[in-house]
Design a protein around this motif. Structure first.
Motif, short mmCIF file in Angstrom:
data_model
loop_
_atom_site.label_atom_id
_atom_site.label_comp_id
_atom_site.label_asym_id
_atom_site.label_seq_id
_atom_site.Cartn_x
_atom_site.Cartn_y
_atom_site.Cartn_z
N ALA A 150 61.40 15.27 31.76
CA ALA A 150 60.16 15.03 30.76
C ALA A 150 58.99 15.08 31.58
O ALA A 150 58.86 14.48 32.62
CB ALA A 150 60.23 13.60 30.06
N THR A 164 53.64 14.31 29.65
CA THR A 164 52.76 15.04 28.80
C THR A 164 53.29 14.96 27.31
O THR A 164 54.36 15.13 27.19
CB THR A 164 52.61 16.58 29.13
OG1 THR A 164 52.06 16.49 30.78
CG2 THR A 164 51.63 17.35 28.57
N HIS A 165 52.53 14.68 26.52
CA HIS A 165 52.92 14.87 24.93
C HIS A 165 52.02 16.14 24.46
O HIS A 165 50.65 16.33 24.83
CB HIS A 165 52.69 13.63 24.09
CG HIS A 165 53.33 12.85 24.39
ND1 HIS A 165 53.84 11.98 23.48
CD2 HIS A 165 54.45 12.63 25.31
CE1 HIS A 165 54.91 11.02 23.88
NE2 HIS A 165 55.47 11.39 25.06
N SER A 211 48.16 19.99 25.00
CA SER A 211 49.15 19.24 25.87
C SER A 211 48.35 18.17 26.44
O SER A 211 47.31 18.74 27.29
CB SER A 211 49.80 19.99 26.85
OG SER A 211 50.75 21.05 26.11
N PRO A 237 50.43 11.04 27.76
CA PRO A 237 50.94 10.50 26.36
C PRO A 237 50.16 9.33 25.77
O PRO A 237 50.08 9.47 24.77
CB PRO A 237 52.06 9.71 26.83
CG PRO A 237 52.45 10.55 28.13
CD PRO A 237 51.50 11.03 28.61
N ALA A 262 47.41 11.29 24.08
CA ALA A 262 47.96 12.01 22.64
C ALA A 262 47.83 10.71 21.72
O ALA A 262 47.66 10.99 20.54
CB ALA A 262 49.14 12.58 22.83
N LYS A 279 46.00 10.77 18.03
CA LYS A 279 47.03 10.64 16.74
C LYS A 279 46.35 9.57 16.06
O LYS A 279 46.21 9.69 14.67
CB LYS A 279 48.31 10.46 17.02
CG LYS A 279 49.08 11.45 16.45
CD LYS A 279 50.46 11.44 16.70
CE LYS A 279 51.56 10.59 16.05
NZ LYS A 279 52.79 10.33 16.39
N SER A 332 52.46 14.89 17.15
CA SER A 332 52.72 14.85 18.45
C SER A 332 54.11 14.78 19.10
O SER A 332 54.77 14.23 18.46
CB SER A 332 51.66 14.02 19.42
OG SER A 332 52.62 12.68 19.25
N PHE A 333 54.57 15.52 19.95
CA PHE A 333 55.89 15.35 20.47
C PHE A 333 55.90 15.52 22.12
O PHE A 333 55.13 16.09 22.66
CB PHE A 333 56.82 16.51 19.89
CG PHE A 333 56.05 17.78 20.12
CD1 PHE A 333 56.49 18.71 21.09
CD2 PHE A 333 55.51 18.50 19.10
CE1 PHE A 333 56.10 19.91 21.22
CE2 PHE A 333 54.76 19.58 19.33
CZ PHE A 333 54.96 20.46 20.52
N PRO A 334 56.84 15.05 22.71
CA PRO A 334 56.99 14.85 24.30
C PRO A 334 57.42 16.41 24.68
O PRO A 334 58.00 16.91 23.96
CB PRO A 334 58.14 13.74 24.53
CG PRO A 334 58.81 13.81 23.27
CD PRO A 334 58.11 14.02 22.24
N ARG A 373 59.32 18.41 27.60
CA ARG A 373 60.10 18.38 28.61
C ARG A 373 60.71 19.77 28.97
O ARG A 373 60.65 20.62 28.22
CB ARG A 373 61.37 17.49 28.18
CG ARG A 373 61.79 17.74 26.94
CD ARG A 373 63.18 16.99 26.57
NE ARG A 373 63.15 15.66 26.78
CZ ARG A 373 63.41 14.88 27.70
NH1 ARG A 373 64.13 15.13 28.66
NH2 ARG A 373 63.29 13.54 27.42
#
Lengths: 563, 317
Positions: free
Chosen positions: A228, A231-232, A279, A282, A285, A289, A385-387, A389
């Motif tokens: 991973a 970064t999100h 990006s 986290p 992010a 959000k 948002s999403f991680p 990887r």
């Protein structure tokens, strides 16, 4: 009462020793396993797990081959409810926040299998220019067909490098296409509970198109490598004024700025609506959000314009406010940005200014075309948002106890979104796998066997690996902030950008060659031979190949083909 | 496939006569193969070969094991069969004044196929999936058991594929009236039989007039020795040592000559409508066998595919 339908794919009734087919039956939520006698209880030759773009595209592609259609039965199982996708009826000025850049190669494939005609074309936007720049040095590279001299060679060539499309638009089209293909049996709201196999020597072909947490991959015990990123990605649908008052219907430039925290990309969806993929760390992010959408809009404008030092300052105040439980107001952020602009001597007539101009009408400042239009608002409910990887399955074909399985799309690989290649890689997998299966059918082979699936893995694994590693290196290269690295990567980028002769040379060589191998070979050789030498610079160049290359190569191929 | 024909069962005397020939058969200058005319019972089957493949039979369907190379060879050789048949069908369609033929899956639909020396059934299953009513025979009981077990997993094959443990000679002798097939295949078998000329005559008898015979085998060249015995068996150990015997390899010219002068399926240099030899080579870096384009020099000096069409009148005068 039929609650959740759960389906164990269990070939045991057929499998005494060797099985080629799959039996699918329903299991009722009461806990009692009982094969039902309804029409869904039947055998299939190929079971696709996952009803996302890759799984649906595979079903469409398989059904588009007559030999496959006539000899194999195909089922697609999806855990979610596909009826929302089927009933998709979007309002004209609202866009989903999950969008993809569909390369020309992918679009050609989707046309070939009869899907693209079902895509709502008016909700897609061609990408005709790409601007990529370095967040620290402002070194730039721009690609457009006119830069490449393509229009001279071929006045009818399209400007288009890729097509921005909402994922749901594509999924909806795929389902509509599959409605015309009753050969494919789609079962949604069905969760794959377990996959069982009695004998490793037999089984049934199961294709995992079931995403990163693929049950098929776990069943096949296929290890993945990867990590991973810290970064999100934040996505949102943005409202803005038309980029140019002279061409009010034109919003066809994709922009990407590499900040040390990660790249931010601006992707056109309509003349006044675009999508952002940002990006970043986290924590940031999460703070963004949670922030007011107006704050996010201002932060996005700043992220494309303000020097990195100011971005870092804005990040810190937004994190502090978040930690203190007193979220920043839009006014406060505007003041901060205005103050930072003054300290950088950015006046309100500069294209770098965003604090005063949001919503301004009239002639935009000189140079504003170098930057995306100013965001004036965010479509409610679209900030997500999403991680991020990187992962790559060690093999696309199951072995041993997991034999007779294949992985495609995100189940096989996940990639950093900076190159916009994730969906395209999945579609390329699907195209090759369907071709492979068709060839096997024509040769009377067993479609689930290792030998017959091998050409699929051979053709796709290395291709995907290259893209994954280029994208990974690019992400890492642009995370560096030390001066020599920034200098080297910036020189690399500027050199490529200034070498019109290189771009032109690549183009003309490509137009001379008609084969698919020709253009990619020419492009790759051209880039490498001119830029080769300094290792770091070369790394940048290959990175450029990743971001812009895919689109450029499309363009070149188009030129080559239409000649 | 790499298997064998049959244990030395007693051959009925009628058959003996059918196979007898008064003139010794020259397959090559270095290897004189005489059809053992009047002496002992005629069988092409070699008992030690049968034992060898029976020992390995459980591994037939291990695609990564002993027979991995053979598994990978199957797609291109079926493609060869398919292309050759389509070539003929196209020609016939043109002769009938039709524009096109169905080039879809069932290229052998409505045809009878015989797979001699089927081994684990790699080719047999493919022939059946292409639409042929397929009979697959092998002299090894354990091969037949493995093959039947494997094909029973695919319900598509139940009605089109049958296995029998029988030698080609006995099949020919036993069927009355004489049963002949549109397509007879015997892949990677010829290099394992004891009496290739008798074996080829049997195969020739089993082909319908106007039907097709497909073979694949290995040429007797230093290159073939190096690749199929020294490398594949002794060095890399892809294949169990003792699988191949150099002296049993047959060169493509010898095969052509046999079909010309003994079976009289054609005269002179065969045209592409009469017989054809195509090399098939393994590319280790792609884990794939390929059939190089017609006329590529040197590619038939190891593994090769052979096709011949039996004349409508059975044999030329």
């Amino acid at each position: 009462m039929l609650a959740a339908r759960r389906v164990p794919i269990n070939p045991s009734r057929l499998a005494r020793a060797l099985v080629l087919r799959t039996e699918v039956w329903r299991r009722f939520a009461t806990g009692v396993d009982q094969p039902t006698a309804d029409s869904s209880t039947r055998d299939y030759d190929i079971v696709i797990v996952g009803g996302g773009p890759a799984g649906l595209a595979l079903a469409s592609a398989l059904a588009s081959y007559r030999p496959i259609r006539e000899s194999l039965s195909i089922a697609l199982i999806e855990a979610g409810d596909l009826s929302n996708v089927r009933k998709w009826a979007p309002e004209a000025d609202k866009y989903s926040n999950r969008v993809s850049s569909i390369t020309n190669a992918s679009r050609e494939f989707l046309s070939d299998i009869g899907v693209w005609s079902h895509v709502r074309d008016e909700r897609t936007t061609p990408v005709e220019d790409m601007k990529v720049w370095d967040g620290l040095s402002d070194a730039r590279i721009e690609f457009s067909p006119s830069d490449l001299g393509l229009l001279m060679h071929n006045p009818n060539a399209s400007y288009e490098m890729a097509r921005m499309t909402e994922n749901i638009n594509l999924q909806h089209a795929l389902l509509k296409r599959l409605d015309e293909r009753p050969e494919v049996h789609i079962m949604d709201k069905v969760k794959v509970d377990s996959i069982e196999q009695e004998n490793a020597a037999g089984g049934w072909p199961v294709v995992g198109a079931d995403g990163f947490n693929s049950p098929v991959k776990s069943f096949a015990k296929t290890p993945s490598y990867g990590w991973a990123y810290d970064t999100h990605a934040i996505v949102a649908t943005l409202f803005h004024s038309a980029p140019s008052p002279l061409l009010p219907h034109r919003n066809t430039t994709a922009s990407q700025r590499f900040l040390p925290t990660g790249p931010i990309a601006f992707l056109p969806l309509s003349p006044t609506i675009s999508s952002v993929v940002w990006s970043t760390r986290p924590s940031l992010a999460a703070a963004l959000k949670a922030a007011h959408p107006d704050v996010v809009a201002q932060m996005i404008n700043a992220a494309f314009r303000l020097p990195d030092v100011s971005m870092r300052y804005l990040h810190s105040i937004i994190l502090e406010a978040q930690a203190a439980g007193t979220p920043l107001t839009a006014e406060r952020v505007n003041e901060e940005i205005a103050w930072r602009e003054r300290s950088h001597a950015i006046d309100s007539q500069s294209p770098l200014s965003s604090s005063d101009r949001a919503g301004a009408v009239g002639i935009p400042p000189v140079g504003s075309e170098e930057y995306p239009p100013l965001v004036t608002g965010i479509q409610p409910g679209t900030i997500a948002s999403f991680p991020i990887r990187l992962s790559h399955a060690e093999s696309y074909i199951g072995e041993g106890a997991g034999a007779r399985t294949a992985l495609v799309g995100d189940a096989a690989h996940t990639i950093h979104p900076l190159a916009g290649q994730g969906l395209n890689m999945g579609l390329a997998d699907v195209q090759v796998l369907a071709e492979t299966i068709n060839k096997t059918v024509l040769q009377g082979g067993d479609v689930g066997s290792y030998t017959s699936l091998l050409p699929y893995a051979r053709d796709r694994y290395f291709e995907n690996h290259k893209l994954l590693s280029i994208t990974d290196k690019l992400h890492k290269l642009y995370s560096l902030t030390n001066a020599p690295s920034v200098w080297a990567r910036s020189v690399g980028l500027e050199v490529v950008n200034e070498l019109d002769s290189l771009k032109g040379g690549v183009a003309s060589r490509a137009s001379g060659s008609r084969s698919g191998a020709g253009w990619s070979g020419a492009a790759a050789t051209g880039l490498e031979s001119v830029i080769g030498g300094v290792e770091t610079v070369k790394a940048v160049a290959s990175g450029v190949g990743g971001v812009v290359g895919a689109a450029t190569m499309n363009l070149l191929r188009q030129a080559a083909n239409s000649k | 496939m790499q298997s064998l024909l049959k244990s030395s069962a007693r051959v009925p005397s009628t058959l003996l006569r059918a196979f007898s020939t008064t003139k010794p058969l020259l397959l090559s200058s270095t290897r004189k193969v005489t059809s053992q005319a009047h002496a002992e019972p005629l069988s092409s089957v070699n008992a030690s070969e049968i034992a060898h493949f029976s020992r390995l039979s459980s591994q037939w369907w291990d695609e990564r094991g002993e027979f991995a190379l053979l598994h990978r060879m199957n797609p291109p050789r079926v493609q060869f069969i398919r292309d050759k048949i389509l070539e003929f069908k196209r020609e016939e369609a043109t002769a009938r004044g039709e524009d096109s033929i169905d080039e879809g899956k069932g290229v052998l639909k409505g045809w009878g196929a015989l797979d001699v020396g089927c081994g684990g059934g790699l080719l047999s299953e493919s022939l059946a999936r292409l639409g042929a009513r397929t009979l697959a025979i092998d002299a090894s009981e354990s091969n037949i058991n493995i093959a039947s077990l494997h094909s029973s997993a695919d319900p598509h094959l139940a009605s089109t594929l049958a296995y029998r443990c029988i030698a080609a000679e006995d099949l020919l002798a036993g069927d009355s009236p004489k049963k002949q097939y549109d397509v007879v295949c015997s892949m990677e078998v010829l290099e394992h039989v004891d009496n290739p000329s008798a074996f080829l005559r049997t195969l020739g008898e089993l082909v319908k007039p106007g039907g097709h015979l497909f073979l694949s085998t290995i040429a007797r060249t230093p290159l073939a020795h190096l690749l199929t015995i020294t490398m594949a068996e002794d060095v890399l150990r892809f294949v169990t040592s003792g699988t191949h015997h150099y002296s049993k390899f047959i060169n493509p010219e010898e095969l052509i000559d046999f079909f010309r002068s003994d079976l009289r399926w054609f005269s002179g240099e065969p045209t592409r409508k009469e017989a054809e030899v195509r090399g098939i080579i393994y590319l280790p870096w792609r884990s794939e066998w390929v059939v190089p384009p017609r006329g590529t020099p040197g590619v038939t000096s190891c593994n090769y595919l052979f096709w011949a069409r039996k004349p409508l009148e059975g044999r030329l005068q």
